[in-house]
Structure formats: C-alpha cells, structure tokens
Design an enzyme around this catalytic site. Structure first.
Site, mmCIF file in Angstrom:
data_model
loop_
_atom_site.group_PDB
_atom_site.id
_atom_site.type_symbol
_atom_site.label_atom_id
_atom_site.label_comp_id
_atom_site.label_asym_id
_atom_site.label_seq_id
_atom_site.Cartn_x
_atom_site.Cartn_y
_atom_site.Cartn_z
ATOM 1 C CG ASP A 196 -15.315 -39.170 -48.437
ATOM 2 O OD1 ASP A 196 -15.576 -38.241 -49.221
ATOM 3 O OD2 ASP A 196 -15.552 -40.364 -48.683
ATOM 4 C CE LYS B 179 -19.657 -41.683 -56.231
ATOM 5 N NZ LYS B 179 -19.413 -41.896 -54.801
ATOM 6 N NE ARG C 295 3.428 -50.283 -60.919
ATOM 7 C CZ ARG C 295 4.613 -50.266 -60.278
ATOM 8 N NH1 ARG C 295 4.701 -49.776 -59.062
ATOM 9 N NH2 ARG C 295 5.690 -50.746 -60.860
ATOM 10 C CE1 TYR D 249 -20.241 -44.875 -51.520
ATOM 11 C CE2 TYR D 249 -18.169 -45.991 -51.090
ATOM 12 C CZ TYR D 249 -19.251 -45.750 -51.908
ATOM 13 O OH TYR D 249 -19.326 -46.380 -53.128
HETATM 14 C C1 LIG Z 1 -18.773 -42.866 -54.073
HETATM 15 C C2 LIG Z 1 -18.131 -42.524 -52.797
HETATM 16 C C3 LIG Z 1 -16.921 -43.125 -52.422
HETATM 17 C C4 LIG Z 1 -16.246 -44.189 -53.253
HETATM 18 O O1 LIG Z 1 -15.821 -43.685 -54.483
HETATM 19 P P1 LIG Z 1 -15.566 -44.562 -55.815
HETATM 20 O O2 LIG Z 1 -15.098 -43.544 -56.786
HETATM 21 O O3 LIG Z 1 -16.862 -45.231 -56.161
HETATM 22 O O4 LIG Z 1 -14.509 -45.560 -55.458
HETATM 23 C C5 LIG Z 1 -16.351 -42.720 -51.229
HETATM 24 N N1 LIG Z 1 -16.926 -41.807 -50.431
HETATM 25 C C6 LIG Z 1 -18.094 -41.217 -50.763
HETATM 26 C C7 LIG Z 1 -18.680 -40.184 -49.842
HETATM 27 C C8 LIG Z 1 -18.742 -41.558 -51.949
HETATM 28 O O5 LIG Z 1 -19.901 -40.976 -52.257
#
Ligand SMILES: *Cc1c(COP(=O)(O)O)cnc(C)c1O
Length: 382
Positions: free
Chosen positions: A174, A199, A48, A102
């Site tokens: 992000d 992703k 953790r 998002y």
């Molecule tokens: C999918 C996504 C997230 C969230 O990610 P998870 O792995 O599903 O928690 C955040 N920002 C963007 C731009 C995304 O495409």
C-alpha cells in the site's frame, strides 16, 4: 511518455493525455456512457468492466505515474486492496502481513479473512527472522505499507520484496502515504501496488477512489475480480481524479516542505516531548527513508510534554488545520489517532503499539509554511 524520458512533474501533467487532443480539447472529456457499440471482432466496453474511455484514460495515467505496465481504478482504496487480495488468494491460502497497517485493511485481514478462509500471519516489518518463521506451504503473498500510520515508520521494504521473490510469493504494498512522487515500489520488486486515491493522488478531500498497478497479466486478473465484485470507478470521479493528479507533484512538494519545517520546529520546542518524522535525523528509519524516498512525506506525529490534557488544549488552540481524519489534501488536518484512526483498538493494544492517548497526527496541507509554524507557536504558548 514515461519516467524514462521526462521528470515526474511533467509526467503528472502530460502522461496518458492523447496527442493530438481528442476533438482538440486540452482536457480529456467525461465519457459518462455505460455502454459502447461493439465493433466486429471487439469485446464489450461497459463501465463495470473498467474499460470505457475516461476510465482507461485515468488508468493509463496512474500506470505511468507508478511506472507500471497497467493499472485498474477502483471505487475506493479498500476496493483496490480487497480486490487485489482476492486476485491472489484462494480459500486455504495464507498471507504474511508486515508491520502496522491501515485500520480498514487490518479489520479485513484480522476479522473478515477468517470467514473468507485466508490465513493471516502478522510479522515484524524490521525482522526478517519473523518472516521466515511465518512461512508455510500455503503462504502465497506478502503485504506491507510503505509508511505506517501513525508512527510514520518505514520497514525493510527492499528486503521484504526480495524475500517474496525468493519464495515465489506475490508481493503487495500500500503506497498511499508516499505517493509515486516519493517512492515507486515496482522499482524495488513489488508485484502489486495499491493506493487510496482518496488521499494525496486526488489531493482535494472531495472524492473516494483507489487504484492497483502491476504487470498487464496481474492487473487483468485484478480487473476480472473487480468485474465480479463490482467496485469499479465511475467516469465523473475518474475525471476529477485525473484533474487532481495533474497537480500531484507541486502539492506533494509543498506538503513535504511544510511537514519538514513543522517537524523541526516541534522537535526544538520545549512544550513537545517527541516528534515522529522520517525527515528528522532522530527518527529510527531516517537512513532508510533517505535511501528509498525522494522526500519524507506529508505526515508527522508528536506528543506534547503535558500529556492528554495538553494535547486536547493544543488541538483546540490551533486555528489553521481542521480537526479531521484522512490525509493528503490541500488543507492541513490534525487528529488524535486514539479517538480516530485507532479508536477500534483497545487501550492496551494501542499502548503496545506505541500509540498513546496524547499522540497527535498531522497531515500537512499546502498552506504557507510560516503560517503553520506561527499557528503552532501561538497555540503552544496559550
Ligand atoms: C485511507 C486509506 C485506505 C483506505 O482508502 P479508502 O479510499 O478510504 O477506501 C487504505 N490505506 C491507507 C494507507 C489509507 O490511508
């Protein structure tokens, strides 16, 4: 090994790999143990706490790819974003959020933030006057996405980082859509970079993970919050993520080529009304994307000329892409944002954001370009 001495393709394969290899294994092993012997004068290594060998390995690799001093891996992209925000905002603080973000992050900042006691000011990512107008003594941070969903826009990213610096604010971005292969936000001044590693970083649509990168000091603060909120990444998933990262460069390259070819094909097709892709000269942010990015990404959006009915017909007629949300995997995915990523917005909110019910979003995989183009050519003539 860093971006200063090798190219990104080499970095993706070799960064953070121990040389000589551990136990002569070319592949870094999975240390599944939760707990480690304490050395005299040493601290506690515990899953953790995100400081066990396989976690440290994948974190070092991610830091090298983003060109950051340090990284902390998380159990999801949302864990990365929410933990990074908790590390910079206290109750009563405010954050400036630029442009569309998002859906999950939007729900966190538009709804949950009120219960936590954070003030949120949504501003225009293209209009610095709106940033200045939102600034208050309690403002502590700015937040933006490098490429927005689903209209694939690119805001004034360099200007926003400079604005944050000028006013002593922490800048968060992000960077999920471009990946560090195309854009490294730390190089233009961002303090904390967040990713959904679910992703393109992993790229195989088979795990959920996230990462935050930044200076050692800032990441130590994020790691402290992660320890308390508990969203650490388990070693088996860390191993799979590291395996995905090694092919990041070749996958992103193939996806970019497919996206550009499809965008050009669709823009020239008389059954298509509009195409949104920053690689096209017709895109409003084309010049900015050329200046900032090493490629235009795997995401495009478009509207067929015949409205919603034509959009639904097209989705049914395509044979290669899966009709599914998410993005960045080796398989092409196609969705209508109105019933997937943006279903929670009202029809009026969607219309105001330019997201019609007939808008189609496409995430290109690594299939042969000709096959994807042929699939569209056939589906559009059905
Ligand atoms: C999918 C996504 C997230 C969230 O990610 P998870 O792995 O599903 O928690 C955040 N920002 C963007 C731009 C995304 O495409």
């Amino acid at each position: 090994m860093t971006a200063d001495n090798v190219r990104f393709e080499t970095l993706a394969v070799h960064a953070a790999e121990p040389r000589p290899a551990r136990d002569r294994s070319v592949v870094f092993p999975i240390y599944q143990g939760t707990v480690y012997e304490i050395e005299p004068g040493g601290g506690v290594d515990y899953l953790r706490y995100s400081n066990t060998p396989t976690q440290t390995y994948v974190q070092d690799k991610l830091a090298a790819l983003e060109g950051a001093e340090a990284a902390v891996a998380t159990a999801s992209g949302m864990a990365a974003i929410s933990t990074a925000l908790h590390s910079v905002l206290a109750t009563g603080d405010r954050i400036i959020v630029a442009g569309n973000i998002y859906g999950g992050t939007h729900a966190l900042l538009a709804e949950e933030a009120r219960r936590i006691g954070w003030g949120v000011d949504f501003v225009d990512a293209y209009d610095p006057a709106t940033w200045e107008a939102a600034l208050r003594p309690e403002t502590k941070a700015v937040y933006v996405e490098s490429i927005t969903n689903p209209l694939i826009r690119v805001g004034d990213l360099v200007g926003l980082a400079a604005f944050a610096r000028e006013h002593g604010l922490t800048s968060l971005i992000d960077n999920t859509f471009p990946t560090p292969m195309l854009f490294r936000p730390h190089t233009v001044g961002y303090d904390l970079v967040c990713h959904s590693a679910t992703k393109a970083l992993n790229g195989h649509s088979d795990l959920v993970a996230g990462v935050v990168t930044g200076s050692a000091e800032r990441i130590e603060r994020v790691r402290h919050h992660l320890m308390l909120f508990g969203g650490s990444l388990d070693p088996h998933t860390a191993f799979l993520l590291a395996r995905g990262l090694k092919t990041l460069a070749v996958r992103v390259k193939a996806q970019n080529e497919n996206a550009l070819a499809l965008a050009r094909f669709l823009e020239g097709h008389n059954a298509i009304a509009e195409v949104h892709y920053p690689g096209l000269e017709s895109h409003p942010d084309h010049a900015r994307a050329v200046e900032l990015f090493a490629g235009f990404g795997s995401m495009l959006a478009f509207r067929p000329a015949g409205g919603l009915e034509a959009a639904e017909r097209l989705l049914k007629a395509l044979t290669i892409p899966y009709s599914a949300a998410s993005l960045g995997g080796v398989e092409s995915l196609v969705t209508r944002p109105a019933i997937s990523s943006h279903a929670k917005m009202t029809a009026e909110e969607r219309a105001a954001a330019g997201i019609g019910d007939d808008l189609i979003r496409f995430s290109t995989g690594i299939e042969a370009t000709e096959d994807l183009v042929d699939d569209f050519g056939r589906a559009l003539s059905d």
